[in-house]
Structure formats: C-alpha cells, structure tokens
Design a protein around this motif. Structure first.
Motif, PDB file in Angstrom:
ATOM      1  N   ARG A 169       0.311   5.489   0.608  1.00 40.63           N
ATOM      2  CA  ARG A 169      -0.659   6.516   0.991  1.00 40.63           C
ATOM      3  C   ARG A 169      -0.033   7.907   0.903  1.00 40.63           C
ATOM      4  NH1 ARG A 169      -5.156   5.776   3.331  1.00 40.63           N
ATOM      5  NH2 ARG A 169      -4.881   7.742   4.446  1.00 40.63           N
ATOM      6  N   ALA A 174       0.848  -1.198   0.000  1.00 45.08           N
ATOM      7  CA  ALA A 174       0.000   0.000   0.000  1.00 45.08           C
ATOM      8  C   ALA A 174       0.878   1.241   0.000  1.00 45.08           C
ATOM      9  CB  ALA A 174      -0.922   0.026   1.208  1.00 45.08           C
ATOM     10  N   LYS A 211      -5.041  -1.692   7.027  1.00 46.58           N
ATOM     11  CA  LYS A 211      -6.374  -1.960   6.466  1.00 46.58           C
ATOM     12  C   LYS A 211      -6.297  -2.168   4.954  1.00 46.58           C
ATOM     13  CE  LYS A 211     -11.096  -0.323   6.947  1.00 46.58           C
ATOM     14  NZ  LYS A 211     -11.943   0.848   7.158  1.00 46.58           N
ATOM     15  N   GLU A 212      -5.485  -1.313   4.309  1.00 40.68           N
ATOM     16  CA  GLU A 212      -5.370  -1.417   2.849  1.00 40.68           C
ATOM     17  C   GLU A 212      -4.555  -2.633   2.427  1.00 40.68           C
ATOM     18  OE1 GLU A 212      -4.038   2.304   1.165  1.00 40.68           O
ATOM     19  OE2 GLU A 212      -5.481   3.442   2.374  1.00 40.68           O
ATOM     20  N   SER A 213      -3.883  -3.251   3.383  1.00 44.33           N
ATOM     21  CA  SER A 213      -3.069  -4.438   3.065  1.00 44.33           C
ATOM     22  C   SER A 213      -3.738  -5.697   3.601  1.00 44.33           C
ATOM     23  CB  SER A 213      -1.667  -4.285   3.670  1.00 44.33           C
ATOM     24  OG  SER A 213      -1.061  -3.091   3.241  1.00 44.33           O
ATOM     25  N   LYS A 271      -4.023   2.646   8.667  1.00 45.59           N
ATOM     26  CA  LYS A 271      -4.657   2.687   7.335  1.00 45.59           C
ATOM     27  C   LYS A 271      -3.907   1.797   6.338  1.00 45.59           C
ATOM     28  CE  LYS A 271      -6.637   7.222   8.196  1.00 45.59           C
ATOM     29  NZ  LYS A 271      -6.394   8.668   8.084  1.00 45.59           N
TER      30      LYS A 271
END
Lengths: 208, 714
Positions: free
Chosen positions: B76, B74, B239-241, B236
């Motif tokens: 960000r 991910a 969560k995205e991973s 975050k």
C-alpha cells in the motif's frame, strides 16, 4: 553492551555467507546444508526474495524441535515467530538492552544477536523452562514480591539474567548484583525492587 | 442515594494495604502475552517504508517489484506523488508478507523518487531557526522593569533540556485483522475503550465494528493513545490479504524516531529578589520544539505562580522531526527544571541556602503549607542541612552537592464505567474497559471490589483490556486510579444493595441496616445476626446480580471519591568527577503528596520509577539530531542512553499517607512524581561544581565545558 555476556558470540563475525553455511552444515545435516547452499547461491545471484527457509532442529528447553527458518533469522525471531516462545522480547534488536536474554550452552546470550542456524546442536533454555505462574522460580517469585516490574516487558530478560548470574554467584553483594545485571535495561525504572529481589532470591536459592 | 463514600482509613481491610500486583506472576515467568507476542493463525507481517529524508516531496513511487515478490500479500502506498513528508521516518508505504524477512525485502524493492526540501532539525540556537520560530504573544503582569530595578539581587541565566523520547520497550504497533465487517485489533495502547473508535473513523466504518483486546502493554508513558497508521494501514493490508491478521510493530530505530517525543524546553530567565530572598520579579524568554507542530509551552514560573511582576515570552519552533506525544506530566518536568534552576542560581547569588529560598517563596504557590511540610520532610530524609554547602566550597577532584526540585499536578479521576457482578457461587466479577499499563490497575480495582464486599482478594476476578466492557478513560494524566476505583466502588455498592434486598426478608433485617464484612452479611455491628457470604449468594439460585457504576468527573469532587492536587518535593545528591566530567547519583529523595492510596506498594513503585526516569533525563538521555541529514543519530539503545541498575544510587520514597490526606479521596500519582527530579539533579550538580551546567543531560562534555567557562570568567 555488557562485557559480561557471552564472549564467544561477540568474537564471531557478523552474518556472512561462509558464516551461515558453516553453522548450518555443522548441525543441520545434509539436507539443511544443501538447502542452505541453494539459498545462498540464490542470494549470491541477487535473488533476495523467495521462500528461502532451511529445516533445522534446535534443542530448546530440553526438547529437540524442528523448524524452518531463513538463514538470516535470529534465534530470538525463530523462538518468537516460529515456536511461540514469546517470553524473550524483541526490544533493541542489537544486543544492548537484554530483553531477549536466553541461555545457550549454559551461558546467557542476547537472542537477537545469535542466528538460529548457529544455535543448532546447542542447548537452548528460555524463560519458559522456568516455572510458570503457579510454580514460580525463586527469582520470578522474588521479582513479584519486591514489585520489580511495572510494564513487565524487560522482566523475562532480567529474570533470565538474574538466574544465570546467581547460578555463578550464589552469594553476591549488592554491588555485584548491580554489575552482574548491567547488561539489561528497564524503562519503567524498577531497579530498586530488582536489587532487593535478586538478593532475596540468592538467599532463598541457597537455603533451598 | 446509596452511600458510596470510602470506608474510613482505620476501618478498611484491603484498600490502603500493600498487595503484590496480581499479574506479577504472569509477567515474571514470561507467560504474560502482550499484543506483540501474539501469533495468530495465518498471521502476516507488516513493515513500513519510512522516509529517508527529513523534508521531501514524493515525486513518484513504484511498488510493482515489491508486489511481484513471492510471499508478499499486499503493498500500500501511504504517501503518493505530491505528498510532503515532514520528518525522516515518516511512513511512505507498507507491505505485508508471509514472513517478516520477505516484507523487509519487499520494502527495499520499492522505488521512490523524492524532491528533497530544506529541513531544520535543531532548535537549541534560536537565532538559527529562521522562519521556523513562531512567537506567542507577550504576557506582562505588574511592573517587572521597576521591580528589577528595586531588587537586591538579580540573576540572568540560560537553561535547556533537549527532546527525549518515550522509548517504550514494547514498540508501537498492533496485530489487526479485518474480516468481513469486523475489525479485530490487538493493540499496544493506553486507551482500550477509545482506540477502537479512532480506528473506525480512520477506516470509515461504525465504531461498533472494531473489537479491541489487550492484556498487557509494554510501556506507554503517554505515547500510546491514538490509533496510528499501524492500525489503519495494518487493517487495510489485512483486508487486501483476504482477512489474514497482520502484525505491524516499529523496529527500535523507528520507535525512537517516530514513536513519540517529549518537547525540548529552553529559556533565558531573569529573576529578581529582595535581600531576604523574596522573589519580586520574573522575566523569561522560552522556546521549545516537539516537531513540526512546535512544542509545548512550559508553564513558568512553575509552582510559584503568584510572583507579582513578570514578563513572559514563548516561541514555538517547528522542526522536521518526529512529532511530540504526551510524556509523563506534559510540560511539567521542563517547567520545573527551568524554574528551579533559576531559583537555585538566585539563592547562590544571595548566598542563601536554596532550601531557605524555596521555603520562603512557596508562599506564592497554591499550597504553601503542603510544600513547607514536604521541604522539611525531604530535608530530613536527605540530611540536607548537613550536606548542603555554599557554591565553591567543594574543591577536590570529586565534588558532592545537593539540589531540589518541585512538582504539582492534578490527577482527578477520568470518566469511567464499570459493571460488577455477584455470582451465586459467591465470586465477584468486575468488567471494565480500562487497561493496566504497569501501574497496578488490575490489582487496585480488585482491592476496591474486595473492600466493598468484605471479601478476600481471591474472591474477585477483574476483566479489563476489552472494549466490549463498559467504557473507561485512557490511562493518561494520572486519571486512571481515581476513575476506575470510583466506578468500581459505585458498581460494587449498587450490586451489594441488590444482594442486601435479597437476603433482607430472610434475616428479618431491613436492607439498609445490613453490612458486608469479613466474608459475612450481617446486621450492622451485630455479627450474631447474619449469613456467611456464601450462604447469602446461594440465595441467588441460578441468577446473578449485575450492576453498573460510573465516575462522572464533574460530580466526582462533590462525591469525594476522587479529587486532584498532588504536590511533590524531590532532592538529589550527586558526585561529580571534575577531571572526567562524570556525574554519578548518590541519593534521591522523593516526598510525594497523595490522597487515599489504594495500594501503597504499587504506588511507591510509580515514584521509584519516576525518580529513575529523572536520572535518565538528568544524566544521559537525549535525542540527538544530525543537522545535515536530518536523522536521529542515536536511534538505538546503545547511544540513546538509559540508566542501568548501577546508575541510580540510593532512592528514598516517602508517601504522604496520612488520615487528613486519606479523606481527600483518591488522587493519581503517575505524573506528579515524574516532575521534580530533573531540577533536583541539575541543581545538585550546580551545588557540587560551584557553577551552573546550563543544559541537561549532564554529560561529561557539558560538565567540563561549564567548568572551563567558569575558569575563563574567573
């Protein structure tokens, strides 16, 4: 940077393609060498990403241990991230503070300043080779008794440095202790207890 | 109402005695697991992209190459187009990857176009900061102008101490995992009970969804309270991973750049006194910076707050540098340094021993008697009267001198809740949402519980470092020991009363006539009528007793369990080589006011440590900013200098443990001992050299410059 740490490591050149190829080929065997060559070639071609790990075997605390690391990974990171040997800490990560002090071939080194692949074929000892909480090494026990630790993050490095120092200087003076441990830094300010601890450990180790 | 008050000093078996810290063996054998040591299954590594500019706007950012890299899970963007970055090191983006090396590669693959804006990173010369200066209003009391005219002696000095960093050895960071509804956070924090709520706010989820666990923390010193970007962005990324745990820790360069600083403090100070040394007038123009938000205002004049005539001006300077965080006794070491330096100069002008001048003027402090006693004790331990000499008396190449500094702090207990359980096997369990930041909190809580139950330390198991336990305050401002000891005491007394009620009928003794001493429950003062602790607990069967206790700060003073007010005097003796400018410590003395001290051994360690931190800031420690690039120049531990074992000289700690002080209740000690040392060292150098080195740390260049300026003026 302490002048009393491993001289051998200081005279080695910084990471270079030739450096890590040499290190890997001496200890890693044919397979590791060919993987390292592939990785090096990939890097030379500008491909910096990718799963470029090589298989190596390190002799840690008396046991051969297989792991895969990228050639650029330090011995400290290999111990901490790959082998869950987390006694040695990553603090300055450039050979100043001593929190990552370990022994290689009987000499103290900063684990952050040695590549894992350069440690192949050598005897590596971490603080985990010393006794645990139930059976403390005399140096660790003296650190507890003299409250030579607060946050404790520098402590494993100091214990290793002190043990190595006492192995070579079994009956040191206070001044020698201060000089001998000048390659390590504590932030909480526990040096008063440490000085006493190392002197006491020297007595208990001589009497053992 | 149960009787919670502490047993008298001479009746205590455990509290007030020195014990080895209980987590010592774990730490000294390298087995203690800090959050930065965790290797969770499937763990990813998170690495930030930091701003290379001290002041810039992001014009565009391209993360596509980083995202496409093999092993990256991910990416960000933290500072998108239009975002203004106020200091070098500010977080711009973050990447998670299966290996740290890959994450670092990915960071290098992010392309950012910046619009570079003008920056200011130095505040020593106030005339050069332009619009970055923000003056606070002038404060005037009495008639300072008239008083200066009437004064027999007036000094006019300028003094400064630079920004220093916390330089925690365990850098800021955490391991964090966001799976489904729950976030698991393994932080490096001084605030186990509140950091979860902070993170929940950042993530906009219910506070109860964040589970926090931490066994040890590798140094905080005031810089590790909030949930920072490594928490929210790490979560975050997780969560995205797909909910894999992510480990995010600053490297040393960024730790020293954005991990927190102590504000600088500079001041032009004018002080006037009568011929007998009584201070009658004070005027100061101070300025300080701790980053973009300006800086803390040092409370000057320090300790001697009742000077009759004064005029104060303070200017906050906004700099494009990493922001300030609380640093052991916020603003106090600076205030002590500024004030005590000026007073030492005043004594020199009056040809007085500064000890006499301080001794006379503590009349204007809140606690004159305490300071007078401490000055006498410190002088005895330093052998001050023999060592002090008028300025200029030392003329060789190696010159010695002595100096002193003063301190004051609060230290009352914070809000704290605690649950204490008595098990049928006779063991005690204490659950408290606190943390042991290296001060010995675990050990002290154990002592309080053992004392209350009349049991050995080994019968008590303390569980802390988890926000599932009853909430206890952050470890800041020297508030922990008072808070946790009081809540533990109350919970333990409450639990003990329940046990008394259980065994009372069998013993034929009313519950309020029972006591717990020496592994027994017995009729008060009558060992013949009682049960062993084990026998008493066996009456619980399969049951256990669990009771709560709470320290409420507003009520604490009335209850007498904890209070505030810790004075301190520190003295230093230094040796200066006037050819090289090198200052070396010979000796430090710390005389520390206190209340009931739970564990004298760990308490003394706090004071020793504070002396050594003062040596660091007095002789070597300083954040150096590059005017041109706006970067921290010494963002490593080779050039960000801290004392080593050979740099500290002899240190003598005297704790004012007395029956009278014991009756005050518990007072925190982390801050008050970290205040006076800086002034003491600076004053010792002035005494040795015969000339004031206006700015600390006392590096060789500053010492030689002061000597050379003195020769020119002479």
């Amino acid at each position: 940077m302490s002048s009393i740490k491993d001289k051998e490591k200081q005279t080695k050149p910084a990471v270079s393609r030739r450096g890590f190829l040499g290190g890997a080929s001496v200890g890693g065997g044919l397979l590791a060498t060919s993987l390292a060559v592939q990785e090096a070639d990939a890097q030379a071609a500008g491909k910096l990403s990718g799963l470029g790990e090589v298989a190596i075997t390190l002799n840690i605390n008396g046991k051969p241990t297989n792991l895969a690391v990228e050639p650029r990974v330090t011995l400290l990171d290999a111990l901490r991230h790959k082998l869950d040997l987390t006694g040695a800490k990553r603090v300055c990560d450039r050979g100043t503070c001593g929190a990552c002090t370990i022994m290689v071939n009987g000499k103290t080194v900063y684990g952050c300043s040695v590549l894992a692949i350069d440690a192949v074929g050598k005897q590596i000892a971490t603080i985990e080779s010393l006794g645990g909480p139930g059976k403390l090494h005399p140096v660790s026990a003296a650190f507890v008794k003299h409250d030579a630790q607060q946050c404790g993050y520098c402590t494993p490095g100091f214990v290793m440095a002190a043990k190595a120092f006492l192995d070579k200087n079994p009956n040191p003076t206070r001044e020698q202790v201060q000089k001998g441990l000048s390659g390590n830094i504590c932030r909480c300010g526990t040096y008063v207890g440490m000085r006493e601890a190392v002197l006491e450990a020297s007595r208990s180790m001589r009497n053992a | 109402m149960p009787e919670y008050s502490w047993p008298p000093m001479n009746k205590r078996a455990v509290m007030g005695k020195s014990f080895d810290r209980l987590d010592g063996p774990q730490k000294a054998s390298g087995r203690a697991k800090y959050s930065s040591d965790l290797n969770k299954p499937g763990q990813l590594f998170g690495v930030f992209l930091h701003s290379p500019h001290a002041h810039a706007k992001v014009k565009s950012i391209d993360i596509s190459a980083a995202k496409a890299m093999e092993g990256v899970t991910a990416v960000r963007i933290i500072a998108g187009p239009g975002a203004e970055l106020q200091w070098a090191g500010a977080e711009v983006a973050i990447v998670s990857a299966v290996r740290e090396e890959i994450a670092k590669d990915a960071i290098r693959a992010i392309k950012v176009d910046y619009e570079i804006l003008p920056h200011v990173v130095q505040e020593q010369d106030l005339s050069k900061v332009g619009s970055r200066a923000k003056a606070a209003g002038e404060q005037v009391t009495g008639d300072p102008d008239k008083a200066f005219k009437e004064a027999a002696a007036v000094i006019d000095g300028q003094y400064g101490c630079p920004v220093i960093t916390h330089c925690c050895l365990e850098p800021h960071g955490n391991v964090v995992q966001w799976t489904g509804g729950t976030v698991n956070l393994w932080p490096s924090t001084q605030a186990v009970s509140s950091i979860g709520g902070d993170l929940a706010k950042q993530l906009e989820i219910p506070a109860t969804d964040v589970k926090v666990q931490m066994d040890h923390v590798g140094g905080g010193f005031g810089s590790k309270f909030p949930s920072d970007r490594w928490g929210s962005e790490g979560a975050k990324l997780s969560k995205e991973s797909g909910g894999r745990p992510v480990k995010v820790y600053l490297d040393r360069s960024n730790e020293l750049t954005i991990g927190g600083v102590r504000p600088s403090a500079f001041a032009k100070i004018k002080v006037g006194a009568n011929a007998d040394g009584k201070i009658i007038a004070w005027q100061s123009e101070s300025w300080a910076s701790g980053g973009v938000g300006g800086g803390g205002m040092p409370p000057i004049p320090y300790v001697m707050t009742k000077i009759e005539n004064f005029r104060l001006n303070h200017t906050a300077v906004s700099l494009n540098a990493g922001p300030a965080r609380a640093w052991r006794a916020p603003n106090h070491p600076q205030a002590s340094f500024l004030t005590c330096s000026a007073l030492e100069d005043l004594a020199a002008k009056l040809n007085m021993d500064p000890w006499d001048l301080f001794h006379k003027n503590v009349e204007m402090s809140a606690r004159p008697e305490v300071y007078r006693k401490q000055l006498v004790k410190a002088a005895e331990l330093m052998d001050w009267k023999k060592k002090w000499h008028p300025r200029g008396a030392e003329t060789g190449n190696i010159r010695r001198g002595v100096g002193l500094g003063m301190a004051t702090w609060g230290g009352a207990g914070h809000a704290s809740k605690c649950k204490v359980s008595i098990n049928a096997d006779g063991t005690i369990e204490v659950e408290i949402g606190s943390q042991d930041i290296g001060t010995g909190t675990r050990t002290c809580i154990t002592q309080v519980a053992a004392e209350t139950f009349g049991l050995p330390m080994s019968a008590v198991r303390v569980k802390l470092g988890d926000n599932a336990f009853p909430a206890s305050g952050p470890s800041g401002g020297s508030t922990t020991i008072g808070g946790v000891s009081s809540s533990t005491r109350k919970a333990a007394v409450n639990a003990l009363e329940k046990l008394f009620e259980r065994v009372s009928p069998g013993l034929g003794v009313p519950a309020d006539q029972l006591e717990a001493v020496d592994n027994k429950i017995q009729q008060k003062g009558n060992p013949a009528k009682g049960l062993t602790w084990k026998q008493a607990c066996q009456k619980l069967g399969v049951d256990r007793i669990s009771e709560m206790g709470e320290n409420v700060p507003a009520q604490a003073a009335k209850e007498g369990l904890n209070t505030l007010g810790a004075a301190g005097i520190q003295m230093a003796e230094v040796e200066v080589d006037v050819e090289t400018g090198i200052v070396r410590m010979r000796k430090m003395v710390a005389v520390q006011d206190c209340g009931l001290v739970v564990n004298p051994k760990t308490a003394a360690s706090q004071v020793y440590g504070a002396c050594i931190m003062s040596i660091c800031s007095g002789l070597m420690e300083e954040r150096v900013m590059d005017r041109v690039t706006g970067h921290v120049l010494n963002d490593d531990m080779e050039f960000y200098k801290l004392a080593g074992m050979g740099d500290i000289g002899e240190i003598v700690v005297h704790m004012d443990i007395t029956p009278e002080n014991d009756k005050r209740g518990i007072i925190g000690l982390g801050e008050p001992c970290a205040i006076g040392g800086l002034a003491a060292i600076a004053n010792a150098a002035a005494n040795a050299l015969g000339v004031r080195v206006p700015m600390v740390p006392l590096t060789p260049d500053r010492v030689l410059a002061a000597l050379s300026s003195d020769r020119r003026n002479a």
